[in-house]
Design a protein around this motif. Structure first.
Motif, PDB file in Angstrom:
ATOM      1  N   LYS A 235       0.897  -1.193  -0.019  1.00  0.00           N
ATOM      2  CA  LYS A 235      -0.269  -0.001  -0.047  1.00  0.00           C
ATOM      3  C   LYS A 235       0.707   1.234  -0.058  1.00  0.00           C
ATOM      4  O   LYS A 235       2.035   1.218   0.752  1.00  0.00           O
ATOM      5  N   LEU A 236       0.460   2.187  -0.850  1.00  0.00           N
ATOM      6  CA  LEU A 236       1.201   3.544  -0.886  1.00  0.00           C
ATOM      7  C   LEU A 236       0.879   4.487   0.220  1.00  0.00           C
ATOM      8  O   LEU A 236      -0.081   4.749   0.483  1.00  0.00           O
ATOM      9  N   GLU A 237       1.996   4.783   0.938  1.00  0.00           N
ATOM     10  CA  GLU A 237       1.482   5.690   2.136  1.00  0.00           C
ATOM     11  C   GLU A 237       2.673   6.834   2.138  1.00  0.00           C
ATOM     12  O   GLU A 237       3.770   6.697   1.602  1.00  0.00           O
ATOM     13  N   CYS A 238       2.132   8.122   2.523  1.00  0.00           N
ATOM     14  CA  CYS A 238       3.242   9.138   2.506  1.00  0.00           C
ATOM     15  C   CYS A 238       3.994   9.266   3.868  1.00  0.00           C
ATOM     16  O   CYS A 238       3.516   9.141   4.743  1.00  0.00           O
ATOM     17  N   GLU A 239       5.411   9.134   3.720  1.00  0.00           N
ATOM     18  CA  GLU A 239       6.263   9.068   4.737  1.00  0.00           C
ATOM     19  C   GLU A 239       7.328  10.347   4.454  1.00  0.00           C
ATOM     20  O   GLU A 239       6.972  11.272   3.549  1.00  0.00           O
ATOM     21  N   SER A 240       8.252  10.537   5.171  1.00  0.00           N
ATOM     22  CA  SER A 240       8.864  11.556   5.348  1.00  0.00           C
ATOM     23  C   SER A 240       9.951  11.993   4.069  1.00  0.00           C
ATOM     24  O   SER A 240      10.157  12.833   3.590  1.00  0.00           O
ATOM     25  N   PHE A 241      10.106  10.777   3.356  1.00  0.00           N
ATOM     26  CA  PHE A 241      10.840  10.939   2.128  1.00  0.00           C
ATOM     27  C   PHE A 241      10.025  10.741   0.701  1.00  0.00           C
ATOM     28  O   PHE A 241      10.346  10.638  -0.197  1.00  0.00           O
ATOM     29  N   GLY A 242       8.775  10.945   1.001  1.00  0.00           N
ATOM     30  CA  GLY A 242       7.743  10.907   0.233  1.00  0.00           C
ATOM     31  C   GLY A 242       6.889   9.608   0.105  1.00  0.00           C
ATOM     32  O   GLY A 242       6.742   8.760   1.345  1.00  0.00           O
ATOM     33  N   PRO A 243       6.185   9.304  -1.003  1.00  0.00           N
ATOM     34  CA  PRO A 243       5.515   8.073  -0.932  1.00  0.00           C
ATOM     35  C   PRO A 243       6.085   6.656  -1.044  1.00  0.00           C
ATOM     36  O   PRO A 243       7.199   6.637  -1.710  1.00  0.00           O
ATOM     37  N   GLU A 244       5.773   5.955  -0.109  1.00  0.00           N
ATOM     38  CA  GLU A 244       6.338   4.574   0.035  1.00  0.00           C
ATOM     39  C   GLU A 244       5.314   3.568  -0.053  1.00  0.00           C
ATOM     40  O   GLU A 244       4.415   3.675   0.719  1.00  0.00           O
ATOM     41  N   MET A 245       5.894   2.377  -0.797  1.00  0.00           N
ATOM     42  CA  MET A 245       4.907   1.367  -0.590  1.00  0.00           C
ATOM     43  C   MET A 245       5.626   0.431   0.497  1.00  0.00           C
ATOM     44  O   MET A 245       6.670  -0.182   0.639  1.00  0.00           O
ATOM     45  N   ARG A 246       4.447  -0.102   1.618  1.00  0.00           N
ATOM     46  CA  ARG A 246       4.470  -0.826   2.644  1.00  0.00           C
ATOM     47  C   ARG A 246       3.911  -2.135   2.716  1.00  0.00           C
ATOM     48  O   ARG A 246       2.694  -1.723   2.071  1.00  0.00           O
ATOM     49  N   ASP A 247       4.164  -3.285   3.241  1.00  0.00           N
ATOM     50  CA  ASP A 247       3.410  -4.399   3.200  1.00  0.00           C
ATOM     51  C   ASP A 247       2.332  -4.196   4.641  1.00  0.00           C
ATOM     52  O   ASP A 247       2.833  -4.348   5.585  1.00  0.00           O
ATOM     53  N   MET A 248       1.172  -4.143   4.110  1.00  0.00           N
ATOM     54  CA  MET A 248       0.087  -3.893   5.231  1.00  0.00           C
ATOM     55  C   MET A 248       0.009  -5.066   6.111  1.00  0.00           C
ATOM     56  O   MET A 248      -0.338  -5.116   7.404  1.00  0.00           O
ATOM     57  N   THR A 249       0.361  -6.452   5.673  1.00  0.00           N
ATOM     58  CA  THR A 249       0.477  -7.492   6.320  1.00  0.00           C
ATOM     59  C   THR A 249       1.647  -7.323   7.606  1.00  0.00           C
ATOM     60  O   THR A 249       1.347  -7.882   8.813  1.00  0.00           O
ATOM     61  N   GLN A 250       2.692  -6.798   7.271  1.00  0.00           N
ATOM     62  CA  GLN A 250       3.564  -6.792   8.277  1.00  0.00           C
ATOM     63  C   GLN A 250       3.366  -5.564   9.380  1.00  0.00           C
ATOM     64  O   GLN A 250       3.890  -5.559  10.269  1.00  0.00           O
ATOM     65  N   THR A 251       2.694  -4.453   8.578  1.00  0.00           N
ATOM     66  CA  THR A 251       2.252  -3.280   9.349  1.00  0.00           C
ATOM     67  C   THR A 251       1.384  -3.918  10.481  1.00  0.00           C
ATOM     68  O   THR A 251       1.469  -3.206  11.630  1.00  0.00           O
ATOM     69  N   LYS A 252       0.460  -4.573  10.144  1.00  0.00           N
ATOM     70  CA  LYS A 252      -0.289  -5.065  11.037  1.00  0.00           C
ATOM     71  C   LYS A 252       0.268  -5.974  12.342  1.00  0.00           C
ATOM     72  O   LYS A 252       0.174  -5.826  13.460  1.00  0.00           O
ATOM     73  N   VAL A 253       1.085  -6.924  12.003  1.00  0.00           N
ATOM     74  CA  VAL A 253       1.897  -7.428  12.863  1.00  0.00           C
ATOM     75  C   VAL A 253       2.649  -6.732  13.726  1.00  0.00           C
ATOM     76  O   VAL A 253       2.696  -6.993  14.919  1.00  0.00           O
ATOM     77  N   ALA A 254       3.310  -5.687  13.311  1.00  0.00           N
ATOM     78  CA  ALA A 254       3.961  -4.695  14.117  1.00  0.00           C
ATOM     79  C   ALA A 254       3.196  -4.134  14.978  1.00  0.00           C
ATOM     80  O   ALA A 254       3.508  -4.014  16.356  1.00  0.00           O
TER      81      ALA A 254
END
Length: 260
Positions: A235-254
């Protein structure tokens, strides 16, 4: 009810329409969204999709030394000083790194889709996981599946990938009556060539697939053709360095780990 529509080329993306609460799911089966999926599955910290090699280098200058890898192609040729965006190869260089990715079509489509309420990357590798996540998280929004295409041209492999994704959505309860004609056409095409053996025929017959085979990248096609092999949800999310793709399954686990 959730409605589903398909855009056939990145050049046809209506950014104003996307901004009206739509959910975008971008496909560049050969190669960008397959590469993003593979990189995140192999342990990349994130993938930053950019418009150009110049933007990739600028992003790299703002990241800590040793924390990232520049990856990309322009019109099918690996950019000088960058790694090639081939999924099998990326798994050897990206664990623990931020991948800064520049491609001719897929990363451009992802960036153009940013006005949407949410933007995901999908491929044959992860359409079941993305379909399930989207159905669970976006019950009422309209889903726009975007074929990146190739420099303004329609791409057979993206259309097939979208058809597989639509099939996954239907398996998770979206009614066929909610498909636009373009979504229905993609789904019907997928049903004619369902299964990995028939899908290989589609990928190998496509213009990009023929080019990859000619350059000895048959194993990359075989890897990309593994339907539902990975559970990554980029999923594309806005971060400090701009738009980044992160795995939502890992975000949920974290997140669950922090709660404990």
């Amino acid at each position: 009810m959730t409605k589903v529509h398909v855009v056939l080329r990145k050049e046809d993306i209506d950014e104003t329409a996307l901004a009206d609460g739509k959910v975008a799911v971008v496909f560049d089966v050969l190669l960008a969204t397959s590469s993003i999926t593979a990189a995140l599955a192999a342990g990349a910290r994130s993938v930053i999709p950019v418009y150009s090699a110049a933007e990739a280098r600028e992003v790299g200058r703002r990241l800590p030394d040793g924390s990232y890898e520049l990856v990309g192609e322009s019109e099918g040729r690996t950019i000088v000083g960058f790694h090639p965006p081939a999924p099998l190869f990326l798994q050897t260089v990206c664990p623990g790194k931020t991948v800064v990715l520049s491609t001719t079509n897929g990363t451009v489509a992802l960036r153009k889709a940013m006005p949407a309420r949410a933007v995901y990357a999908a491929s044959l590798l992860n359409s079941p996981a993305v379909g399930e996540y989207v159905c669970r998280s976006h019950r009422e929004e309209t889903i726009i599946a975007i074929c990146s295409g190739s420099s303004g041209r329609f791409c057979l492999e993206d259309f097939y990938g979208v058809g597989y994704f639509v099939h996954c959505l239907i398996e998770h309860g979206i009614a066929a009556a909610e498909l636009s004609d373009s979504a229905m056409a993609a789904w019907l095409f997928y049903r004619q060539y369902s299964g990995e053996r028939r899908a290989k025929e589609v990928l190998s017959s496509s213009r990009v697939g023929r080019w990859m085979a000619a350059y000895g990248l048959e194993k990359e096609i075989d890897y990309i053709n593994q339907h539902g092999a990975l559970s990554v949800v980029p999923k594309l999310e806005c971060e400090s360095f701009g738009p980044e793709m992160r795995d939502m399954t890992q975000t949920k686990v974290a997140g669950e780990g922090k709660q404990q």
